[in-house]
Design a protein around this motif. Structure first.
Motif, PDB file in Angstrom:
ATOM      1  N   PRO A 111       0.844  -1.191   0.000  1.00  0.00           N
ATOM      2  CA  PRO A 111       0.000   0.000   0.000  1.00  0.00           C
ATOM      3  C   PRO A 111       0.883   1.245   0.000  1.00  0.00           C
ATOM      4  O   PRO A 111       1.981   1.235   0.566  1.00  0.00           O
ATOM      5  CB  PRO A 111      -0.799  -0.134   1.303  1.00  0.00           C
ATOM      6  N   PHE A 112       0.427   2.265  -0.684  1.00  0.00           N
ATOM      7  CA  PHE A 112       1.121   3.558  -0.791  1.00  0.00           C
ATOM      8  C   PHE A 112       2.438   3.454  -1.571  1.00  0.00           C
ATOM      9  O   PHE A 112       3.334   4.272  -1.409  1.00  0.00           O
ATOM     10  CB  PHE A 112       1.374   4.164   0.594  1.00  0.00           C
ATOM     11  N   GLY A 113       2.556   2.436  -2.433  1.00  0.00           N
ATOM     12  CA  GLY A 113       3.694   2.346  -3.338  1.00  0.00           C
ATOM     13  C   GLY A 113       5.027   2.206  -2.630  1.00  0.00           C
ATOM     14  O   GLY A 113       5.172   1.446  -1.661  1.00  0.00           O
ATOM     15  N   HIS A 114       6.016   2.964  -3.114  1.00  0.00           N
ATOM     16  CA  HIS A 114       7.370   2.839  -2.575  1.00  0.00           C
ATOM     17  C   HIS A 114       7.450   3.284  -1.111  1.00  0.00           C
ATOM     18  O   HIS A 114       8.340   2.840  -0.381  1.00  0.00           O
ATOM     19  CB  HIS A 114       8.351   3.646  -3.421  1.00  0.00           C
ATOM     20  N   VAL A 115       6.524   4.140  -0.677  1.00  0.00           N
ATOM     21  CA  VAL A 115       6.514   4.551   0.732  1.00  0.00           C
ATOM     22  C   VAL A 115       6.313   3.338   1.625  1.00  0.00           C
ATOM     23  O   VAL A 115       7.014   3.159   2.628  1.00  0.00           O
ATOM     24  CB  VAL A 115       5.395   5.596   0.983  1.00  0.00           C
ATOM     25  N   GLY A 116       5.353   2.489   1.273  1.00  0.00           N
ATOM     26  CA  GLY A 116       5.122   1.276   2.051  1.00  0.00           C
ATOM     27  C   GLY A 116       6.273   0.303   1.954  1.00  0.00           C
ATOM     28  O   GLY A 116       6.619  -0.384   2.926  1.00  0.00           O
ATOM     29  N   GLU A 117       6.890   0.241   0.769  1.00  0.00           N
ATOM     30  CA  GLU A 117       8.045  -0.637   0.572  1.00  0.00           C
ATOM     31  C   GLU A 117       9.180  -0.242   1.518  1.00  0.00           C
ATOM     32  O   GLU A 117       9.773  -1.090   2.194  1.00  0.00           O
ATOM     33  CB  GLU A 117       8.511  -0.552  -0.875  1.00  0.00           C
ATOM     34  N   TYR A 118       9.481   1.057   1.576  1.00  0.00           N
ATOM     35  CA  TYR A 118      10.567   1.533   2.431  1.00  0.00           C
ATOM     36  C   TYR A 118      10.216   1.348   3.908  1.00  0.00           C
ATOM     37  O   TYR A 118      11.096   1.055   4.734  1.00  0.00           O
ATOM     38  CB  TYR A 118      10.870   2.998   2.143  1.00  0.00           C
ATOM     39  N   ALA A 119       8.935   1.502   4.245  1.00  0.00           N
ATOM     40  CA  ALA A 119       8.511   1.334   5.637  1.00  0.00           C
ATOM     41  C   ALA A 119       8.727  -0.109   6.093  1.00  0.00           C
ATOM     42  O   ALA A 119       9.255  -0.359   7.185  1.00  0.00           O
ATOM     43  CB  ALA A 119       7.049   1.732   5.795  1.00  0.00           C
ATOM     44  N   LEU A 120       8.340  -1.077   5.264  1.00  0.00           N
ATOM     45  CA  LEU A 120       8.555  -2.480   5.615  1.00  0.00           C
ATOM     46  C   LEU A 120      10.037  -2.821   5.658  1.00  0.00           C
ATOM     47  O   LEU A 120      10.482  -3.594   6.510  1.00  0.00           O
ATOM     48  CB  LEU A 120       7.828  -3.392   4.628  1.00  0.00           C
ATOM     49  N   ARG A 121      10.799  -2.220   4.766  1.00  0.00           N
ATOM     50  CA  ARG A 121      12.247  -2.452   4.781  1.00  0.00           C
ATOM     51  C   ARG A 121      12.861  -1.945   6.082  1.00  0.00           C
ATOM     52  O   ARG A 121      13.743  -2.592   6.660  1.00  0.00           O
ATOM     53  CB  ARG A 121      12.888  -1.761   3.584  1.00  0.00           C
ATOM     54  N   ASP A 122      12.396  -0.806   6.552  1.00  0.00           N
ATOM     55  CA  ASP A 122      12.879  -0.274   7.831  1.00  0.00           C
ATOM     56  C   ASP A 122      12.584  -1.240   8.971  1.00  0.00           C
ATOM     57  O   ASP A 122      13.385  -1.381   9.900  1.00  0.00           O
ATOM     58  CB  ASP A 122      12.211   1.081   8.135  1.00  0.00           C
ATOM     59  N   LEU A 123      11.450  -1.907   8.874  1.00  0.00           N
ATOM     60  CA  LEU A 123      11.014  -2.766   9.978  1.00  0.00           C
ATOM     61  C   LEU A 123      11.697  -4.132   9.974  1.00  0.00           C
ATOM     62  O   LEU A 123      12.045  -4.659  11.032  1.00  0.00           O
ATOM     63  CB  LEU A 123       9.494  -2.968   9.902  1.00  0.00           C
ATOM     64  N   VAL A 124      11.868  -4.733   8.802  1.00  0.00           N
ATOM     65  CA  VAL A 124      12.361  -6.114   8.741  1.00  0.00           C
ATOM     66  C   VAL A 124      13.760  -6.242   8.160  1.00  0.00           C
ATOM     67  O   VAL A 124      14.322  -7.333   8.129  1.00  0.00           O
ATOM     68  CB  VAL A 124      11.372  -7.018   7.961  1.00  0.00           C
TER      69      VAL A 124
END
Length: 327
Positions: A111-124
């Motif tokens: 969701p929310f494109g690359h913003v969501g991608e970067y958010a999940l990357r920060d987390l995992v």
């Protein structure tokens, strides 16, 4: 001879010797061939009929919660497919293969494109949408059975970005056309949003590529065809490739990293991160079961959150984090 066999025979006669032939397509699990459709046509249809493809209509391309006429991941996907088929046809390569790859290349977007991608990357620590696209079609779809796509389609999906370049010319077409499509169409949307105008384009971009999205796409597609005809790789001329990269730098500065978009992107990242945290603590609240025998892993939560649409992510965030107003 059935219809599929006739199509396969025509491929041998019409397509370039360098083209991928559907007759030689390989799947991880063997299947009885379809009497009407080639293996690559069948893959395209499986992707289009999948849940992860349908969700693209409610996933961000650039602008979060845009108005009418702005691109979504769905429209971007269709545009990549159209341009890729044009290039493949000109080069006498396999149009069905490029279309199947194009339809599946972004199904792993968050969701929310690359913003969501970067958010999940920060987390995992490690998360890339191209790898998640492959996981969607190979593992998650059809309740964990996957779509059993051909190797050439899967390789093209995961190789549409990142370090590994697809071995098929059809996969290489989608890889370069994806960039052409998002740059030109994001520029179009940026004009619609009042963020950019044609006169702000760098001089070299204007001179080499043109000033409208249509002119830019035409310039780059023609250059690809001229430089890739009967070649063993898909490529641009050095001048056009350099100008495209210059255009990309301009778009990052003026649009993708623009201060005006940061507040909504921060909010979107906040939604994704908090949903991930919530489902890690309450995995039983995931409405679709990615676990096995009651056991849930971090991967299950990542799969679930990554699969959400923008709208449904916001709905869940309100459900779990926003108090209800009692009237």
């Amino acid at each position: 001879m059935n219809i599929r066999e006739q199509i396969e025979e025509r491929e041998e006669l019409i397509l370039s010797p360098l083209a991928a032939k559907s007759r030689l397509a390989v799947r991880s699990r063997e299947e009885e061939p379809d009497p009407l459709r080639t293996a690559f046509q069948r893959d395209r249809d499986r992707i289009i009929h999948s849940k992860c493809f349908r969700r693209l209509k409610h996933k961000t391309q650039v602008y979060i919660a845009p108005g009418d006429h702005y691109r979504t991941r769905m429209t971007h996907t269709l545009e990549v497919g159209q341009i890729s088929r044009t290039v493949a046809r000109a080069l006498r390569l396999n149009e069905d293969l490029v279309e199947a790859i194009a339809m599946g290349h972004d199904v792993g977007h968050t969701p929310f494109g690359h913003v969501g991608e970067y958010a999940l990357r920060d987390l995992v620590g490690h998360f890339n949408h191209n790898e998640q696209s492959l996981r969607m079609v190979e593992v998650i779809e059809k309740n964990g059975k996957g779509l059993n796509l051909t190797t050439a389609v899967k390789e093209g999906i995961v190789g549409h970005t990142g370090a590994v370049i697809p071995s098929t010319l059809e996969g290489q077409i989608v890889r370069i056309v994806d960039r052409i499509a998002y740059l030109c169409h994001d520029f179009d949307d940026a004009q619609r949003a009042g963020m950019l105008s044609e006169d702000r384009l760098p001089d070299d971009v204007r001179e080499v590529l043109g000033i409208t999205p249509s002119e830019m796409i035409t310039s780059m597609v023609m250059d690809i065809v001229e430089n890739s005809m009967d070649q063993t790789e898909i490529k641009m001329s050095a001048d056009v490739e350099l100008t495209m990269n210059r255009f990309r730098q301009f778009m990052f500065k003026e649009v993708y990293l623009a201060p005006a978009l940061i507040p909504d992107r921060n909010k979107a990242a906040h939604v994704v991160k908090n949903l991930f945290t919530y489902f890690m603590e309450h995995p039983g609240d995931m409405e679709e079961d990615f676990g096995h025998n009651g056991f849930y892993s971090t991967v299950d939560v990542v799969d679930y959150v990554a699969g959400l649409t923008d709208q449904y992510a916001i709905k869940l965030f309100k459900k779990f984090y926003i108090p209800k107003i009692m009237l």
